[in-house]
Design a protein around this motif. Structure first.
Motif, mmCIF file in Angstrom:
data_model
loop_
_atom_site.group_PDB
_atom_site.id
_atom_site.type_symbol
_atom_site.label_atom_id
_atom_site.label_comp_id
_atom_site.label_asym_id
_atom_site.label_seq_id
_atom_site.Cartn_x
_atom_site.Cartn_y
_atom_site.Cartn_z
ATOM 1 N N ALA A 1 4.103 -10.659 6.393
ATOM 2 C CA ALA A 1 3.418 -9.568 5.693
ATOM 3 C C ALA A 1 4.464 -8.585 5.202
ATOM 4 O O ALA A 1 5.545 -8.458 5.799
ATOM 5 N N GLU A 2 4.142 -7.893 4.095
ATOM 6 C CA GLU A 2 5.191 -7.114 3.421
ATOM 7 C C GLU A 2 5.742 -5.960 4.254
ATOM 8 O O GLU A 2 6.955 -5.782 4.321
ATOM 9 N N GLU A 3 4.857 -5.179 4.861
ATOM 10 C CA GLU A 3 5.340 -3.952 5.494
ATOM 11 C C GLU A 3 5.916 -4.223 6.893
ATOM 12 O O GLU A 3 5.472 -5.127 7.589
ATOM 13 N N ASP A 4 6.869 -3.414 7.274
ATOM 14 C CA ASP A 4 7.458 -3.436 8.632
ATOM 15 C C ASP A 4 8.091 -4.774 9.024
ATOM 16 O O ASP A 4 8.076 -5.150 10.205
ATOM 17 N N MET B 1 -1.082 4.248 3.199
ATOM 18 C CA MET B 1 -2.225 3.339 3.065
ATOM 19 C C MET B 1 -1.789 1.869 3.155
ATOM 20 O O MET B 1 -2.498 1.045 3.722
ATOM 21 N N ASP B 2 -0.604 1.532 2.589
ATOM 22 C CA ASP B 2 -0.115 0.140 2.669
ATOM 23 C C ASP B 2 -0.061 -0.300 4.137
ATOM 24 O O ASP B 2 -0.502 -1.402 4.488
ATOM 25 N N THR B 3 0.511 0.565 4.970
ATOM 26 C CA THR B 3 0.673 0.214 6.392
ATOM 27 C C THR B 3 -0.679 0.146 7.097
ATOM 28 O O THR B 3 -0.939 -0.783 7.863
ATOM 29 N N VAL C 1 0.492 -12.032 3.692
ATOM 30 C CA VAL C 1 -0.340 -10.891 3.315
ATOM 31 C C VAL C 1 0.443 -9.853 2.508
ATOM 32 O O VAL C 1 1.513 -9.411 2.924
ATOM 33 N N ASP C 2 -0.115 -9.491 1.361
ATOM 34 C CA ASP C 2 0.339 -8.285 0.668
ATOM 35 C C ASP C 2 -0.833 -7.303 0.754
ATOM 36 O O ASP C 2 -1.862 -7.495 0.100
ATOM 37 N N PRO C 3 -0.703 -6.261 1.590
ATOM 38 C CA PRO C 3 -1.850 -5.381 1.817
ATOM 39 C C PRO C 3 -2.293 -4.647 0.556
ATOM 40 O O PRO C 3 -3.481 -4.503 0.307
ATOM 41 N N ILE C 4 -1.306 -4.165 -0.218
ATOM 42 C CA ILE C 4 -1.616 -3.610 -1.554
ATOM 43 C C ILE C 4 -0.565 -4.175 -2.504
ATOM 44 O O ILE C 4 0.622 -3.884 -2.359
ATOM 45 N N ASP C 5 -0.972 -5.013 -3.430
ATOM 46 C CA ASP C 5 -0.033 -5.412 -4.479
ATOM 47 C C ASP C 5 -0.290 -4.487 -5.659
ATOM 48 O O ASP C 5 -1.421 -4.377 -6.141
ATOM 49 N N GLY C 6 0.787 -3.822 -6.088
ATOM 50 C CA GLY C 6 0.633 -2.782 -7.091
ATOM 51 C C GLY C 6 0.603 -1.431 -6.394
ATOM 52 O O GLY C 6 -0.222 -0.577 -6.702
ATOM 53 N N THR C 7 1.534 -1.232 -5.470
ATOM 54 C CA THR C 7 1.586 0.040 -4.732
ATOM 55 C C THR C 7 1.877 1.219 -5.661
ATOM 56 O O THR C 7 1.276 2.282 -5.524
ATOM 57 N N THR C 8 2.792 1.016 -6.607
ATOM 58 C CA THR C 8 3.113 2.124 -7.517
ATOM 59 C C THR C 8 1.879 2.470 -8.363
ATOM 60 O O THR C 8 1.552 3.650 -8.538
HETATM 61 CA CA CA Z 1 2.661 -4.514 -1.523
#
Ligand code: CA
Ligand code: IPD
Ligand code: CA
Length: 255
Positions: free
Chosen positions: A63-66, A40-42, A79-86
């Motif tokens: 952006a965080e991913e990739d 989902m983050d990606t 961009v942090d697509p989801i902060d609090g992934t855990t």
């Molecule tokens: Ca994140």
């Protein structure tokens, strides 16, 4: 309201509603069990970047991913697509979407959306910060009256001795400490007075770009932990508070 900001809000809300309603994802480890990412983050990052690109084609993007990382002195999306992934992976319902726009190496617009509480934090440089339309102000507590929210820098276990030594000092010298799992929401909660101070030994640019503007526009102070200096190109330790507690906070986090 500025059109770019309006569009950033629409994008963050759409992304937030998706993460709230769609729990169809798989989890993998980025480096180890402490550092996970979901599909989902990606997906959310791709959605956000696709929309931001149409909005301001000349802007660079971090952006965080990739490993998306291109920076210059003009417009830069962070961009942090989801902060609090855990938290998201464990269904703790305490995560958010964070989108910042920098201009000339400084925060220009910051938007953070927590879909679980339908809370939208936003700020534009020089125009104050808001939660669902209501102006925000940090508290004016001294250090000994401060409720401190802190992060554990979970991807920097090499900093664990430092982090937990400081946790003890903040616990002893403040009212109490808290740990939530979303640095972006932690900083926004300082902006709106739900906490009085923040500490984390290591924060990436996407964990703090939007929320730092939201804190400073709420009259707060957010700084790098020395010897680092505030920047948008690499991770740094971060403290945040108000004019009455920042000096003591700074002294307490000295290694
Ligand atoms: Ca994140
Ligand atoms: C993390 C969370 C966490 C903080 C970490 C961040 P992520 O972001 O904000 O609270 O302690 O430093 O990296 O990985 O969930 O986007
Ligand atoms: Ca993050």
């Amino acid at each position: 309201m500025n059109t770019i900001m309006k569009e950033m809000i629409d994008i963050a809300k759409e992304a937030g509603i998706r993460i709230k309603n769609d729990r169809d994802f798989s989890v993998s480890e980025k480096t180890d069990a402490a550092n996970i990412v979901t599909t989902m983050d990606t997906q959310i990052q791709n959605f956000i970047l696709g929309r931001l690109e149409q909005l301001l084609p000349e802007a660079k993007v971090i952006a965080e991913e990739d490993n998306v990382h291109s920076f210059d002195n003009g417009y830069v999306w962070i961009v942090d697509p989801i902060d609090g992934t855990t938290n998201y992976a464990y269904d703790c319902k305490h995560s958010c979407i964070s989108i910042a726009l920098l201009n000339e190496n400084d925060g220009y617009i910051g938007v953070v959306y927590n879909p679980y509480l339908d809370e939208l934090f936003y700020a534009k440089k020089g125009e104050g910060s808001f939660l669902n339309g209501k102006p925000l102000n940090v508290t004016d507590c001294s250090m000994n009256e401060s409720l401190v929210i802190m992060g554990t820098a979970p991807y920097r276990k090499d900093k664990a001795d430092y982090t937990f030594e400081i946790a003890k000092r903040l616990f002893v010298n403040g009212r109490d400490i808290r740990r939530s799992g979303s640095a972006v929401l932690d900083l926004c909660y300082v902006a709106c007075g739900r906490y009085d101070a923040f500490f984390e030994a290591d924060l990436a640019v996407w964990d703090r770009a939007a929320a730092a503007l939201i804190i400073s526009e709420a009259g707060g102070i957010v700084e790098a932990i020395e010897p680092d200096v505030w920047n948008y190109e690499r991770s740094i330790g971060v403290i945040a508070g108000n004019k009455n507690n920042i000096k003591d906070l700074k002294a307490l986090v000295k290694p």
